[in-house]
Design a protein around this motif. Structure first.
Motif, PDB file in Angstrom:
ATOM      1  N   ILE A   1      12.437  -2.858  -7.591  1.00 46.17           N
ATOM      2  CA  ILE A   1      12.225  -3.105  -6.165  1.00 46.17           C
ATOM      3  C   ILE A   1      13.544  -3.548  -5.522  1.00 46.17           C
ATOM      4  N   PRO A   2      14.120  -2.741  -4.626  1.00 47.17           N
ATOM      5  CA  PRO A   2      15.392  -3.118  -3.992  1.00 47.17           C
ATOM      6  C   PRO A   2      15.221  -4.329  -3.084  1.00 47.17           C
ATOM      7  N   LEU A   3      16.086  -5.303  -3.282  1.00 47.64           N
ATOM      8  CA  LEU A   3      16.087  -6.499  -2.445  1.00 47.64           C
ATOM      9  C   LEU A   3      17.315  -6.523  -1.536  1.00 47.64           C
ATOM     10  N   SER A   4      18.377  -5.858  -2.000  1.00 45.64           N
ATOM     11  CA  SER A   4      19.605  -5.771  -1.226  1.00 45.64           C
ATOM     12  C   SER A   4      20.281  -4.437  -1.537  1.00 45.64           C
ATOM     13  N   TYR A   5      21.362  -4.127  -0.783  1.00 42.82           N
ATOM     14  CA  TYR A   5      21.965  -2.797  -0.843  1.00 42.82           C
ATOM     15  C   TYR A   5      23.434  -2.910  -0.465  1.00 42.82           C
TER      16      TYR A   5
ATOM     17  N   GLU B   1       0.828  -1.204   0.000  1.00 40.12           N
ATOM     18  CA  GLU B   1       0.000   0.000   0.000  1.00 40.12           C
ATOM     19  C   GLU B   1       0.864   1.255   0.000  1.00 40.12           C
ATOM     20  N   LYS B   2       1.947   1.245   0.765  1.00 44.16           N
ATOM     21  CA  LYS B   2       2.850   2.398   0.805  1.00 44.16           C
ATOM     22  C   LYS B   2       3.492   2.644  -0.560  1.00 44.16           C
ATOM     23  N   MET B   3       3.828   1.563  -1.253  1.00 45.71           N
ATOM     24  CA  MET B   3       4.526   1.665  -2.523  1.00 45.71           C
ATOM     25  C   MET B   3       3.579   1.777  -3.713  1.00 45.71           C
ATOM     26  N   GLY B   4       2.325   1.425  -3.510  1.00 48.14           N
ATOM     27  CA  GLY B   4       1.380   1.423  -4.623  1.00 48.14           C
ATOM     28  C   GLY B   4       1.725   0.366  -5.648  1.00 48.14           C
TER      29      GLY B   4
ATOM     30  N   GLU C   1      13.106  -1.551   5.182  1.00 47.24           N
ATOM     31  CA  GLU C   1      14.275  -1.040   4.461  1.00 47.24           C
ATOM     32  C   GLU C   1      14.013  -1.007   2.963  1.00 47.24           C
ATOM     33  N   MET C   2      13.353  -2.038   2.437  1.00 46.14           N
ATOM     34  CA  MET C   2      12.991  -2.052   1.028  1.00 46.14           C
ATOM     35  C   MET C   2      12.200  -0.805   0.664  1.00 46.14           C
ATOM     36  N   HIS C   3      11.168  -0.530   1.464  1.00 46.55           N
ATOM     37  CA  HIS C   3      10.332   0.636   1.193  1.00 46.55           C
ATOM     38  C   HIS C   3      11.128   1.925   1.286  1.00 46.55           C
ATOM     39  N   SER C   4      12.004   2.026   2.280  1.00 43.60           N
ATOM     40  CA  SER C   4      12.800   3.235   2.470  1.00 43.60           C
ATOM     41  C   SER C   4      13.691   3.512   1.265  1.00 43.60           C
ATOM     42  N   HIS C   5      14.405   2.482   0.791  1.00 43.29           N
ATOM     43  CA  HIS C   5      15.281   2.670  -0.368  1.00 43.29           C
ATOM     44  C   HIS C   5      14.464   2.961  -1.625  1.00 43.29           C
ATOM     45  N   TRP C   6      13.378   2.227  -1.805  1.00 41.98           N
ATOM     46  CA  TRP C   6      12.507   2.469  -2.962  1.00 41.98           C
ATOM     47  C   TRP C   6      11.994   3.906  -2.936  1.00 41.98           C
ATOM     48  N   ASN C   7      11.632   4.392  -1.759  1.00 42.46           N
ATOM     49  CA  ASN C   7      11.099   5.743  -1.637  1.00 42.46           C
ATOM     50  C   ASN C   7      12.149   6.800  -1.983  1.00 42.46           C
ATOM     51  N   ASN C   8      13.410   6.513  -1.654  1.00 38.11           N
ATOM     52  CA  ASN C   8      14.478   7.445  -2.028  1.00 38.11           C
ATOM     53  C   ASN C   8      14.554   7.600  -3.548  1.00 38.11           C
ATOM     54  N   TRP C   9      14.439   6.483  -4.258  1.00 34.94           N
ATOM     55  CA  TRP C   9      14.459   6.550  -5.727  1.00 34.94           C
ATOM     56  C   TRP C   9      13.192   7.218  -6.264  1.00 34.94           C
ATOM     57  N   LYS C  10      12.074   6.955  -5.641  1.00 39.02           N
ATOM     58  CA  LYS C  10      10.822   7.595  -6.057  1.00 39.02           C
ATOM     59  C   LYS C  10      10.927   9.119  -5.921  1.00 39.02           C
TER      60      LYS C  10
ATOM     61  N   ILE D   1      20.760  -4.959  -5.772  1.00 36.90           N
ATOM     62  CA  ILE D   1      20.200  -6.046  -6.563  1.00 36.90           C
ATOM     63  C   ILE D   1      18.710  -6.014  -6.270  1.00 36.90           C
ATOM     64  N   GLY D   2      17.895  -6.101  -7.313  1.00 35.73           N
ATOM     65  CA  GLY D   2      16.464  -5.984  -7.083  1.00 35.73           C
ATOM     66  C   GLY D   2      15.635  -6.652  -8.154  1.00 35.73           C
ATOM     67  N   ILE D   3      14.345  -6.492  -8.011  1.00 36.31           N
ATOM     68  CA  ILE D   3      13.362  -7.111  -8.908  1.00 36.31           C
ATOM     69  C   ILE D   3      12.819  -6.050  -9.853  1.00 36.31           C
ATOM     70  N   ASP D   4      12.826  -6.348 -11.135  1.00 31.16           N
ATOM     71  CA  ASP D   4      12.373  -5.431 -12.177  1.00 31.16           C
ATOM     72  C   ASP D   4      10.934  -5.770 -12.560  1.00 31.16           C
ATOM     73  N   LEU D   5      10.028  -4.841 -12.237  1.00 31.22           N
ATOM     74  CA  LEU D   5       8.619  -5.038 -12.585  1.00 31.22           C
ATOM     75  C   LEU D   5       8.215  -4.241 -13.826  1.00 31.22           C
ATOM     76  N   ASP D   6       9.195  -3.608 -14.470  1.00 29.13           N
ATOM     77  CA  ASP D   6       8.910  -2.799 -15.659  1.00 29.13           C
ATOM     78  C   ASP D   6      10.018  -3.017 -16.693  1.00 29.13           C
ATOM     79  N   PRO D   7      10.124  -4.236 -17.226  1.00 28.28           N
ATOM     80  CA  PRO D   7      11.228  -4.560 -18.142  1.00 28.28           C
ATOM     81  C   PRO D   7      11.080  -3.893 -19.498  1.00 28.28           C
TER      82      PRO D   7
END
Length: 219
Positions: free
Chosen positions: A126-130, A43-46, A81-90, A137-143
């Motif tokens: 989506i960041p999985l590691s840092y 929900e936070k990430m949409g 942490e995933m959400h935090s890093h993702w939010n920085n990129w957002k 390293i992360g998951i690509d949902l928009d290839p």
């Protein structure tokens, strides 16, 4: 008791190998995330997280503070942490102009070609590691046109050269198992920081090591 999924079995096999190299390694992993934890993160990430990623977090919600490196030497991020890093990129994407993003993306490449969008950042990575230096390293949902949703990629501040490291999280875990069984890694307790640390032979950066391995499979 619910039967583990294939993805979960792969992760447990990987952790079992680490336990052999450093007895008790798995005790430093966090306990499982709840379905509510996952729902709130989505929900936070949409974004709806892919099922494979959900299955992983239902086993372990990342590395604890006393562990660094479950993803071949890179920390396994908690959902928070995933959400935090993702939010920085957002926030970067929201605050940079179109011209600035074009400049930042000028040297971005996809290996293999046209599988990862050649851009500096993407809201659906989506960041999985840092690595503590702005890289993931992360998951690509928009290839890109030749990629697949859920492919595992490297991205970040220093990662202009982006690789499809595996076609899925399942395939990436399979690769991780092969690597920890076949390559020389060091797992030791850093008493100064009270952390179990996972390191590649010759102190290779994990992302660089994975890219080198991937190069050998690309023709």
């Amino acid at each position: 008791m619910t039967k583990n999924t294939l993805l979960q079995e792969l992760w447990l096999e990987y952790v079992a190998v680490l336990d052999k190299q450093f007895p008790g390694y798995s005790t430093y992993l966090n306990g499982p995330a709840t379905e509510l934890d996952i729902q709130q993160t989505e929900e936070k990430m949409g974004i709806t997280l892919p099922d494979e990623l959900v299955q992983l977090y239902l086993l372990h919600n990342g590395d604890s503070n006393h562990l660094m490196g479950s993803f071949l030497g890179l920390p396994f991020l908690t959902l928070e942490e995933m959400h935090s890093h993702w939010n920085n990129w957002k926030e970067l994407l929201e605050n940079e102009s179109e011209a600035d993003m074009e400049q930042l993306s000028a040297f971005s490449t996809s290996i293999p070609k046209n599988q990862i969008k050649a851009t500096y950042a993407n809201r659906k990575w989506i960041p999985l590691s840092y690595d503590y230096s702005g890289n993931h390293i992360g998951i690509d949902l928009d290839p890109d046109v030749n990629g697949v949703i859920g492919q595992v990629i490297n991205f970040g501040r220093d990662e202009d050269e982006k690789y499809v490291l595996a076609a899925s999280l399942h395939d990436f875990l399979t690769l991780m198992i092969q690597l920890v069984k076949g390559l020389s890694f060091t797992i030791k307790m850093d008493k100064q920081y009270d952390q179990v640390v996972f390191m590649w032979q010759d102190d290779i950066h994990p992302i660089d090591g994975l890219k080198t391995i991937r190069k050998k499979t690309i023709h």
